[in-house]
Design a protein around this motif. Structure first.
Motif: not given
Length: 364
Positions: A124-128, A130-138, A174-184, A284-287
């Motif tokens: 999950d990406i959170v926007k805003g 100091q910098q946009d982040r991706v959350l790394a754990v469920d 948090s409308a987007e999620v990282v979109n490549t398996k390499d990023l995951k 998920l489908l968008k990603a």
């Protein structure tokens, strides 16, 4: 004398019988509430423990294909009958959760102010902030949680200040999620900030090449979030969404899916309930669509993905060498890995260790 002895023996037998009956009754009275307590603890809201399943028990349907993206749906039983989670996107939109900037690139804080459990998914990406982040754990964030730390990686370089009208101390969406398996894999397996930045740049370059314009935003050229908001990219992805978005409608036993790009199995996500899957499906489908766009090989044909190869991917992933770790007191993470695949299983200790999410990734 003989009559006296006989009377005494009969009296003794009577006392013993009375004692045995008393003990049996006492044990029964004590056992009934104990049995009820055990049943209450082991049962779910339906009164039954959900059946444990593995990949061999999944039923697949499909394939459903648009251009170079192919999807197989996974059908199976609900593991958390009657249990509902808010997704992070829902909770932020309803202002029931706050994600706080900590000024630590690799750790944020999250607070659930509602009376409902909130499910956060790695990626999950959170926007805003100091910098946009991706959350790394469920994570399962319990009601009225107070602030809980959560591991994160930056998916934007160079900015460390307010962007436009966004808040700098909290994250807005948090409308987007990282979109490549390499990023995951960079975030979930390698735990590498450098690898995350590198793969953000790779994803941007590939998407730009295949949509015919730079997807990087002038506001912040390194932001993956803003790249995923690019108008041309979203117009291109819309064709995938229109073709595949409705394949889950009316199918109450769908709990996940596997997708392939260019004929090669990529990843799978499986959830503990159809309800949770349906909430996350559009995101998920968008990603998947934007990853398929990034990997599009124009004018090249590829072999169709077979159901047999999908089943092998799922079952092989579950057989890798395993390790477990505690994410929070409530959430545990099982990881399995072999040469080709990596498997993540998120478990809820409040539900007797039942799994909530399974993520399967083909490494190459």
């Amino acid at each position: 004398m003989k009559n006296t002895v006989l009377f005494a023996q009969r009296a003794c037998v009577s006392v013993r019988a009375t004692f045995v009956i008393t003990v049996v009754v006492a044990m029964f009275v004590a056992a009934v509430p104990l049995a009820i307590l055990i049943m209450a603890q082991e049962g779910h809201s339906s009164g039954k423990k959900a059946p444990e399943v593995n990949a061999r028990q999944y039923r697949l349907s499909g394939p459903f294909t648009h251009d170079n993206l192919t999807i197989f749906l996974i059908h199976g039983p609900n593991q958390i009958e009657g249990k509902n989670f808010l997704t992070l996107q829902e909770a932020l939109e309803q202002k029931k959760v706050v994600v706080y900037e900590t000024k630590d690139v690799n750790e944020l804080a999250i607070e659930n102010r509602s009376h409902e459990d909130v499910y956060v998914q790695a990626g999950d990406i959170v926007k805003g902030g100091q910098q946009d982040r991706v959350l790394a754990v469920d994570l399962i964030v319990p009601p009225k949680s107070g602030k809980i730390p959560i591991t994160a990686f930056c998916v934007e370089q160079g900015r460390w200040s307010r962007r436009g009208e966004e808040k700098v101390d909290t994250f807005g969406s948090s409308a987007e999620v990282v979109n490549t398996k390499d990023l995951k894999l960079a975030a979930k397996k390698a735990n590498s900030q450098g690898a995350v930045w590198e793969n953000v740049k790779v994803a941007q370059d590939k998407m730009s090449q295949n949509v015919g314009e730079a997807v990087a935003s002038r506001t912040s050229s390194s932001s993956l979030q803003l790249a995923l908001e690019n108008t041309k990219l979203n117009q291109t992805a819309e064709a995938y969404m229109q073709a595949l978005g409705s394949i889950v409608k009316g199918k109450s036993d769908v709990i996940g899916y596997v997708f392939a790009i260019n004929g090669k199995v990529n990843s799978a996500d499986v959830y503990a309930s159809n309800q949770l899957f349906n909430k996350l499906w559009p995101k998920l489908l968008k990603a998947n669509a934007t990853e398929a766009i990034a990997e599009l090989q124009k004018d090249q044909k590829f072999e169709p993905t077979s159901e047999a190869s999908v089943k092998k991917f799922l079952t092989d992933s579950e057989q890798g060498t395993g390790s477990e770790k505690e994410v929070t007191k409530r959430v545990g993470l099982l990881t399995r890995e072999d040469k080709e695949n990596v498997f993540f299983e998120t478990r809820d200790r409040d539900a007797k260790g039942a799994w909530i999410h399974r993520n399967y990734i083909r490494k190459e």
